[in-house]
Enzyme design. Structure first.
Site: not given
Ligand code: GLN
Length: 475
Positions: A76, A151, A175
């Site tokens: 990532k 994400s 994420s």
């Molecule tokens: N969807 C969650 C957020 O928007 C999780 C993001 C993550 O785990 N980095 O923060």
């Protein structure tokens, strides 16, 4: 070439001379090219990967290759890899090159994994759909009008579309698991303190963990095994020894105690087919002689608010370092120090990141600190205690990963709260530090996949993997 879903299948073909690592890399490079429209990769290290593959082929033949020889992996774009770019999918880090590698990257390379490229994600890992990337959406591999989740959407899409064998993501509130669920692959968030965060671009440091996305439990286990364990650069790591996860996948899990939170399955907004599938797994577990019980956890409505109060607070502090002076983007319209800060940050960060920095700055501000930040910490402690109490009585908690399947691009963008509710089932694990995994065990009548999630006590990855393996094989 046949497709590969596990490292052991790759290695067995390598041993029998049916495959070379160079061929495998070429195969994935070809697929990446064919699937360019998905926008899963921000950069592909083609030449470099091929060169490494050729020298590894020799090493493999001499029997000197590491555990991960043949593992073609993507990372990532919020993980540092020395002399390679890293941007966290943000304009503010455009053109920035890492000066050092993340510990996880070092450890993968040491075992001879090949890093094939860096994957698109939501900016600074903030989002659930990849729509917050400064470098364009990632498209869902099975339906390009839909999001892959986020994400770590580029990582999940890349594994699902077979552009690499596995990928790394980061998980702060879901994420890794949420995009894995939406794309039909496995995603693991390890226990907090299991995998070093050194070299991961920080979002909310007391929540962030790096973890793998793959298609087989074997691969999840071996990658976690290689990455885990003490690191002098991350003092939050446990010094607990790391079990040989990949060798313990067949540990006996014939009589386990599982709980499910009644309200999770009754949650408004949960897709009825996802509810039905989780209920079916529960019934089958009971029929196989496991103890499975419904439990009450009347705190579900606190999870998402606590997550957003605390993570935005940490983010506002972590992201203060992007000031137009130290790193990356600097506004051309600035005339003095203050306008350098203001304009660089305003122009360099996207809307969601700005929203979270402002929210976090607000909850930390003198007048509201006690009302929001301190209160949030207390509720986090309460949620931890209640979750740990459940896991004292039960080996595992089972629940959905996501309330629905992959949604349409643009569907949730006008309403941040609707987007934040995507995280309802995934934030409990990072709030409490426990490990959680999403298993691709669901197929919706709309044709899209979805995950079943399992959580265990902190540092019980070994048990979690064995149980996941059993579920994947038998349910
Ligand atoms: N969807 C969650 C957020 O928007 C999780 C993001 C993550 O785990 N980095 O923060």
């Amino acid at each position: 070439m046949r497709s590969y879903h596990s490292l052991s299948a790759v290695q067995s073909d390598l041993r029998e001379n049916k495959l070379s690592i160079a061929e495998l890399v070429r195969y994935y490079l070809g697929r990446i090219e064919q699937h360019k429209h998905l926008n899963a990769f921000l950069e592909v290290y083609g030449e470099e990967a091929l060169q490494k593959a050729e020298s590894l082929d020799k090493k493999f033949k001499e029997g000197k290759a590491g555990k991960l020889a043949g593992m073609v992996i993507a990372i990532k774009d919020n993980l540092c890899y020395r002399n390679h770019r890293v941007s966290a999918s943000s304009k503010i880090l455009e053109g920035f090159t890492s000066l050092y590698s993340a510990t996880v990257v070092e450890r993968l390379l040491k075992e001879d994994a090949i890093i094939i490229g860096r994957t698109n994600c939501d900016e600074f890992a903030m989002g659930s759909s990849n729509e917050n990337s400064a470098y364009g959406n990632v498209l869902h591999p099975m339906d390009t009008t839909r999001v892959p989740g986020g994400s770590s959407g580029g990582s999940a899409a890349a594994v699902a579309a077979e552009l690499c064998l596995a990928a790394l993501g980061t998980d702060t509130g879901g994420s890794i698991r949420q995009p894995a669920s939406l794309c039909g692959v496995i995603g693991l968030k390890p226990s907090y303190g299991r995998v070093s965060r050194y070299g991961a671009v920080a979002y909310a440091s007391s929540f962030d963990q790096i973890g793998p996305i793959a298609r087989s439990m074997e691969d999840i286990a071996i990658i976690t095994e290689v990455m885990s364990g003490a690191d002098e650069y991350d003092s939050t790591l446990s010094s607990k020894p790391v079990p040989a996860y990949s060798k313990e996948l067949n540990t006996d899990v014939s009589k386990v105690k599982v709980a499910y939170i009644r309200d999770c399955l009754e949650k408004k907004g949960l897709d009825p087919e996802i509810k039905a599938r989780v209920s079916e797994v529960i019934e089958k577990l009971k029929a196989a002689g496991h103890t499975v019980e419904a439990v009450d956890f009347p705190y579900l409505d606190y999870l998402v608010p606590v997550y957003y109060v605390l993570t935005t607070a940490e983010a506002s502090s972590n992201l203060a370092r992007y000031d137009g002076v130290h790193y990356g983007y600097r506004s051309k319209n600035a005339t003095d120090l203050e306008s350098t800060y203001k304009l660089s940050r305003t122009e360099g960060f996207g809307a969601e990141v700005r929203r979270r920095i402002m929210l976090g700055t607000f909850v930390l501000s003198a007048g509201y600190y006690d009302a929001y930040y301190s209160k949030g910490q207390k509720v986090r402690r309460l949620l931890q205690e209640k979750t740990f109490a459940l896991l004292k009585k039960y080996d595992f908690l089972i629940l959905p990963t996501t309330p629905g399947t992959a949604f349409k691009i643009g569907q949730n963008t006008a309403d941040p709260i609707a987007m934040y509710l995507e995280d309802i089932f995934t934030v409990q694990a990072p709030i409490t530090g426990i490990p959680a995994i999403s298993l691709p065990m669901g197929k919706h009548s709309n044709g899209l996949p979805f995950g079943v999630q399992v959580m265990a006590s902190r540092f019980e990855e070994s048990k979690l993997f064995a149980f996941s393996n059993y579920l994947m094989e038998n349910y």
